[in-house]
Write a protein that holds these residues in place. Sequence first.
Motif, PDB file in Angstrom:
ATOM      1  N   ASP A  29     -51.815   2.526 -76.187  1.00  0.00           N
ATOM      2  CA  ASP A  29     -51.305   2.849 -74.854  1.00  0.00           C
ATOM      3  C   ASP A  29     -52.468   3.084 -73.882  1.00  0.00           C
ATOM      4  OD1 ASP A  29     -50.122   3.972 -72.590  1.00  0.00           O
ATOM      5  OD2 ASP A  29     -48.668   5.117 -73.758  1.00  0.00           O
ATOM      6  N   ALA A  30     -52.840   2.037 -73.154  1.00  0.00           N
ATOM      7  CA  ALA A  30     -53.975   2.121 -72.231  1.00  0.00           C
ATOM      8  C   ALA A  30     -53.752   3.150 -71.137  1.00  0.00           C
ATOM      9  CB  ALA A  30     -54.269   0.751 -71.629  1.00  0.00           C
ATOM     10  N   ASP A  31     -52.509   3.302 -70.670  1.00  0.00           N
ATOM     11  CA  ASP A  31     -52.231   4.292 -69.629  1.00  0.00           C
ATOM     12  C   ASP A  31     -52.511   5.705 -70.138  1.00  0.00           C
ATOM     13  OD1 ASP A  31     -51.467   2.340 -67.794  1.00  0.00           O
ATOM     14  OD2 ASP A  31     -49.339   2.497 -68.322  1.00  0.00           O
ATOM     15  N   ALA A  32     -52.105   5.978 -71.376  1.00  0.00           N
ATOM     16  CA  ALA A  32     -52.346   7.304 -71.951  1.00  0.00           C
ATOM     17  C   ALA A  32     -53.838   7.542 -72.140  1.00  0.00           C
ATOM     18  CB  ALA A  32     -51.604   7.447 -73.281  1.00  0.00           C
ATOM     19  N   VAL A  33     -54.554   6.538 -72.615  1.00  0.00           N
ATOM     20  CA  VAL A  33     -56.004   6.675 -72.798  1.00  0.00           C
ATOM     21  C   VAL A  33     -56.676   6.900 -71.448  1.00  0.00           C
ATOM     22  CG1 VAL A  33     -58.119   5.499 -73.519  1.00  0.00           C
ATOM     23  CG2 VAL A  33     -56.061   5.375 -74.957  1.00  0.00           C
ATOM     24  N   ASN A  34     -56.361   6.077 -70.467  1.00  0.00           N
ATOM     25  CA  ASN A  34     -56.992   6.210 -69.147  1.00  0.00           C
ATOM     26  C   ASN A  34     -56.659   7.526 -68.466  1.00  0.00           C
ATOM     27  OD1 ASN A  34     -58.676   3.921 -68.791  1.00  0.00           O
ATOM     28  ND2 ASN A  34     -56.861   2.641 -68.542  1.00  0.00           N
ATOM     29  N   ALA A  35     -55.513   8.106 -68.755  1.00  0.00           N
ATOM     30  CA  ALA A  35     -55.145   9.398 -68.165  1.00  0.00           C
ATOM     31  C   ALA A  35     -56.027  10.526 -68.681  1.00  0.00           C
ATOM     32  CB  ALA A  35     -53.676   9.706 -68.455  1.00  0.00           C
ATOM     33  N   MET A  36     -56.746  10.278 -69.767  1.00  0.00           N
ATOM     34  CA  MET A  36     -57.588  11.314 -70.356  1.00  0.00           C
ATOM     35  C   MET A  36     -58.992  11.348 -69.757  1.00  0.00           C
ATOM     36  SD  MET A  36     -56.257  11.191 -74.270  1.00  0.00           S
ATOM     37  CE  MET A  36     -56.712  12.898 -74.620  1.00  0.00           C
ATOM     38  N   TYR A  37     -59.193  10.616 -68.653  1.00  0.00           N
ATOM     39  CA  TYR A  37     -60.477  10.548 -67.954  1.00  0.00           C
ATOM     40  C   TYR A  37     -60.309  11.022 -66.519  1.00  0.00           C
ATOM     41  CZ  TYR A  37     -62.221   7.674 -71.782  1.00  0.00           C
ATOM     42  OH  TYR A  37     -62.617   7.229 -73.016  1.00  0.00           O
ATOM     43  N   THR A  38     -61.369  11.628 -65.965  1.00  0.00           N
ATOM     44  CA  THR A  38     -61.371  11.929 -64.536  1.00  0.00           C
ATOM     45  C   THR A  38     -61.455  10.613 -63.768  1.00  0.00           C
ATOM     46  OG1 THR A  38     -63.781  12.072 -64.385  1.00  0.00           O
ATOM     47  CG2 THR A  38     -62.602  14.126 -64.916  1.00  0.00           C
ATOM     48  N   GLU A  39     -61.103  10.632 -62.515  1.00  0.00           N
ATOM     49  CA  GLU A  39     -61.154   9.406 -61.709  1.00  0.00           C
ATOM     50  C   GLU A  39     -62.555   8.814 -61.636  1.00  0.00           C
ATOM     51  OE1 GLU A  39     -58.908   7.317 -60.225  1.00  0.00           O
ATOM     52  OE2 GLU A  39     -57.486   8.480 -61.427  1.00  0.00           O
ATOM     53  N   GLU A  40     -63.564   9.666 -61.601  1.00  0.00           N
ATOM     54  CA  GLU A  40     -64.947   9.189 -61.463  1.00  0.00           C
ATOM     55  C   GLU A  40     -65.692   9.130 -62.798  1.00  0.00           C
ATOM     56  OE1 GLU A  40     -64.807  13.576 -61.187  1.00  0.00           O
ATOM     57  OE2 GLU A  40     -63.693  12.036 -60.136  1.00  0.00           O
ATOM     58  N   ALA A  41     -64.969   9.181 -63.905  1.00  0.00           N
ATOM     59  CA  ALA A  41     -65.579   9.214 -65.232  1.00  0.00           C
ATOM     60  C   ALA A  41     -66.485   8.012 -65.492  1.00  0.00           C
ATOM     61  CB  ALA A  41     -64.493   9.259 -66.306  1.00  0.00           C
ATOM     62  N   VAL A  42     -67.492   8.260 -66.315  1.00  0.00           N
ATOM     63  CA  VAL A  42     -68.413   7.220 -66.762  1.00  0.00           C
ATOM     64  C   VAL A  42     -68.203   7.047 -68.267  1.00  0.00           C
ATOM     65  CG1 VAL A  42     -70.843   6.587 -67.073  1.00  0.00           C
ATOM     66  CG2 VAL A  42     -70.124   7.834 -65.022  1.00  0.00           C
ATOM     67  N   ALA A  43     -68.046   5.798 -68.701  1.00  0.00           N
ATOM     68  CA  ALA A  43     -67.918   5.501 -70.128  1.00  0.00           C
ATOM     69  C   ALA A  43     -68.997   4.493 -70.504  1.00  0.00           C
ATOM     70  CB  ALA A  43     -66.536   4.940 -70.433  1.00  0.00           C
ATOM     71  N   VAL A  44     -69.631   4.737 -71.637  1.00  0.00           N
ATOM     72  CA  VAL A  44     -70.722   3.872 -72.092  1.00  0.00           C
ATOM     73  C   VAL A  44     -70.317   3.297 -73.452  1.00  0.00           C
ATOM     74  CG1 VAL A  44     -73.222   3.663 -72.394  1.00  0.00           C
ATOM     75  CG2 VAL A  44     -72.302   5.477 -70.942  1.00  0.00           C
ATOM     76  N   TRP A  45     -69.320   2.414 -73.462  1.00  0.00           N
ATOM     77  CA  TRP A  45     -68.814   1.865 -74.712  1.00  0.00           C
ATOM     78  C   TRP A  45     -69.710   0.771 -75.268  1.00  0.00           C
ATOM     79  CZ3 TRP A  45     -64.170   2.006 -71.249  1.00  0.00           C
ATOM     80  CH2 TRP A  45     -63.545   3.257 -71.331  1.00  0.00           C
TER      81      TRP A  45
END
Length: 132
Positions: A29-45
């Motif tokens: 569930d991409a929506d659920a995963v994305n909801a767990m980040y702040t709007e300005e979050a940085v991810a380094v995958w």
Amino acid sequence: MTSNLANHALTNDVEKHTELYVKAFNSGDADAVNAMYTEEAVAVWEPGSPLTGQARKDYVKEFLARGASMQAKVRHSYVTGDTALLVVDWSMVATNEEGEQEEYQGVGLDVLRRGEDGNWRYAIDDPFGEES
């Protein structure tokens, strides 16, 4: 995809955040995963390639669409005020762009911020933090 996880699995208990993230991730569930980040979050995958904003959200959708499952356990948790640092041992099985299954593992460094609603969200998500 409409989220099927209640309240996008947000929590006000920093110790439960990783567990709920794994549940959301493994549900696809991409929506659920994305909801767990702040709007300005940085991810380094991908080491050396930080993503923010819509690029980060799109990456989550594309990655989860390929099917992946993960396990994660918090090794250390440090909280001061509305900021937390989690050191997380994780492993993952995912399908790469060529359709082949790959296994990944690492020690992540995650910075979380408590929002006005009292729930914790990723501000920085670096699953390869130990190598950075």
